[in-house]
Write an enzyme that holds these catalytic residues in place. Structure first.
Site, PDB file in Angstrom:
ATOM      1  N   TYR A 145     -40.222-129.837 -30.081  1.00  0.00           N
ATOM      2  CA  TYR A 145     -39.680-128.636 -30.719  1.00  0.00           C
ATOM      3  C   TYR A 145     -39.089-127.764 -29.623  1.00  0.00           C
ATOM      4  O   TYR A 145     -39.726-127.510 -28.602  1.00  0.00           O
ATOM      5  CB  TYR A 145     -40.811-127.891 -31.442  1.00  0.00           C
ATOM      6  CG  TYR A 145     -40.386-126.591 -32.086  1.00  0.00           C
ATOM      7  CD1 TYR A 145     -39.637-126.585 -33.263  1.00  0.00           C
ATOM      8  CD2 TYR A 145     -40.740-125.367 -31.524  1.00  0.00           C
ATOM      9  CE1 TYR A 145     -39.256-125.385 -33.858  1.00  0.00           C
ATOM     10  CE2 TYR A 145     -40.361-124.165 -32.119  1.00  0.00           C
ATOM     11  CZ  TYR A 145     -39.620-124.182 -33.282  1.00  0.00           C
ATOM     12  OH  TYR A 145     -39.249-123.001 -33.874  1.00  0.00           O
ATOM     13  N   ASP A 240     -37.470-128.602 -21.143  1.00  0.00           N
ATOM     14  CA  ASP A 240     -37.921-127.433 -21.887  1.00  0.00           C
ATOM     15  C   ASP A 240     -39.389-127.214 -21.523  1.00  0.00           C
ATOM     16  O   ASP A 240     -40.291-127.850 -22.075  1.00  0.00           O
ATOM     17  CB  ASP A 240     -37.749-127.682 -23.393  1.00  0.00           C
ATOM     18  CG  ASP A 240     -38.318-126.537 -24.222  1.00  0.00           C
ATOM     19  OD1 ASP A 240     -38.951-125.638 -23.637  1.00  0.00           O
ATOM     20  OD2 ASP A 240     -38.144-126.557 -25.447  1.00  0.00           O
ATOM     21  N   LYS A 268     -42.072-117.363 -22.863  1.00  0.00           N
ATOM     22  CA  LYS A 268     -43.382-116.783 -23.116  1.00  0.00           C
ATOM     23  C   LYS A 268     -44.104-116.319 -21.858  1.00  0.00           C
ATOM     24  O   LYS A 268     -44.276-115.130 -21.631  1.00  0.00           O
ATOM     25  CB  LYS A 268     -44.305-117.770 -23.858  1.00  0.00           C
ATOM     26  CG  LYS A 268     -43.723-118.394 -25.129  1.00  0.00           C
ATOM     27  CD  LYS A 268     -44.721-119.384 -25.732  1.00  0.00           C
ATOM     28  CE  LYS A 268     -44.097-120.344 -26.715  1.00  0.00           C
ATOM     29  NZ  LYS A 268     -44.406-120.125 -28.096  1.00  0.00           N
TER      30      LYS A 268
END
Ligand code: HOZ
Length: 437
Positions: A145, A240, A268
């Protein structure tokens, strides 16, 4: 029995205001058939709901709370920063400070651009890869994802896997056709597709340690193969590391596995819990980003001073030199995670429950499966009913885990040995509940 009456009332009201009562799907707890605790505050490794229940938190806001919640150093710096104004939409020195600190740990990011979310960073990295190579196709792995931009919502993990809708309506056929998907960790599938159309692929994007189909580390040599074949075909390799950055090791998966990607996405954690992400890589490629180059990307809140402050203080804590003879911050987290997982494995064995336990530094998770889990199909085949029972039994005992087996858990510097021991004991009772199924 946990009293969640105020949370339930709050959830019922929220459902009239927001789709599913939430601003991000997985936190609705829909996949575990219960109502989510509504959170009032958090401190250290604990999170507290509005009914006054206390939990040991292994979600950590899905990764960024690596130094624990409301760390005094971060809070103090944020309070001071807020008095100087919260957003200018203009350059500040602190952006370069954070960029330099990130770069010192991720030397592959010769230049980088700060954005506000992981979705923005992967979306921008893909546009850059397409602009740089002049190619349109991208390749991603089933169950990985990379945020919710159209090109990447094909065979995606996280909430998409949690709710069993691997590709979203609203993504045009044309966009989906430009996204090639193959299984993660499958060397033959990768060789085959690169042989067939590697020269048409702008970028291969991968979570080098998958975190959105549960935690699934790469097989030995797999990332090296991705690097080799992308190089041979002039395809960019995008790591990623929104989840595994500063987690798989301090230098992320790229340091842990010794691979230099062309572009890296971080998120994050580099905002210490405020909305920050970044993409960066080779200077030659990043120079194509506006205003140096023609590939456009912008954002008023990018490099926002509050978010930069939280990120900078958090990264200062985790990159600080350890006391003589002490392991560094990241190593300590790895050791605590190992202890927790060994404890869970022992309790599962005692209860007669088969699990697969995975760890990459301070990210971890388990699957209720007798078989090893290497990819999305394996994760999907794991016993999700058992997961639900386990999840609820842990929540009842004050252990706050991600409400989906397709998510990852995180250790923080604030987790005490005592709380880890408590979590292991709770796991024993939760596995017994699974065994009784
Ligand atoms: N599913 C996302 C993490 N992989 C975020 C979930 C949330 O914030 O609710």
């Amino acid at each position: 029995m946990l009293n969640l009456s105020k949370s339930l009332e709050a959830f019922n009201e929220a459902k009239t205001l927001m789709p599913g009562g939430v601003n991000s799907p997985v936190r609705s707890y829909r996949s575990v058939d219960c109502n989510p605790p509504f959170i009032a505050r958090a401190e250290g490794d604990k999170i507290y709901d509005i009914d006054g229940n206390e939990y040991i938190d292994y979600v950590g806001s899905w990764g960024p709370m690596v130094v624990g919640h409301a760390h005094p150093q971060v809070v103090k710096a944020l309070q001071e920063a807020a008095t100087r104004g919260t957003s200018y939409g203009a350059p500040t020195v602190i952006e370069s400070e954070l960029a330099k600190l990130v770069q010192s740990v991720y030397p592959s990011m010769e230049m980088l651009r700060m954005v506000n979310s992981g979705t923005e960073s992967t979306m921008s990295a893909l546009r850059l890869a397409r602009g740089y190579t002049g190619r349109e196709k991208i390749l991603k792995f089933i169950g990985c994802y990379h945020g919710h931009s159209d090109s990447l919502l094909v065979s995606a993990g996280s909430g998409m896997a949690t709710f069993g809708v691997p590709s979203s309506p609203g993504v045009t056929k044309g966009t989906a056709a430009d996204t090639i998907t193959i299984p993660y960790n499958d060397e033959e599938a990768f060789k085959e597709i690169m042989d067939k159309c590697g020269d048409e692929i702008a970028a291969v994007i991968v979570e080098p340690v998958a975190g959105n189909m549960g935690c699934i580390p790469p097989k030995q040599g797999y990332l090296r193969l991705l690097r080799k074949l992308t190089e041979e075909h002039g395809t960019l390799l995008i790591f990623d590391e929104v989840m595994c950055g500063f987690r798989a090791s301090l230098g992320g998966a790229q340091a842990a596995y010794g691979i230099v990607p062309d572009l890296t996405c971080l998120g994050k954690i580099i905002g210490g819990g405020l909305p920050v992400a970044a993409y960066g890589g080779k200077r030659e490629i990043m120079s194509k980003v506006s205003p140096s180059g023609p590939v456009y990307q912008a954002g008023t809140l990018s490099g926002n001073p509050l978010a930069m402050t939280a990120g900078l203080e958090t990264l200062k804590i985790i990159t600080a030199e350890p006391e003589a003879g002490e392991p560094d911050y990241s190593r300590k987290l790895t050791l605590k995670t190992k202890k927790l997982l060994l404890g869970w494995q022992e309790k599962a064995r005692e209860a007669g429950v088969s699990i697969q336990a995975h760890q990459a530094g301070s990210m971890f998770g388990i699957f209720f499966s007798e078989k090893e889990v290497y990819d999305y199909a394996d994760a999907e085949a794991a016993d999700q009913e058992a997961f639900k029972v386990w999840f609820k039994a842990m929540l009842e005992q004050g252990i706050y885990l991600a409400p989906s087996q397709f998510e990852t858990l995180f250790m923080s510097g604030a987790h005490s040995e005592e709380d880890i021991d408590r979590t292991i004991e709770a796991a024993g009772r939760a596995f017994a509940a699974v065994a009784a199924l």
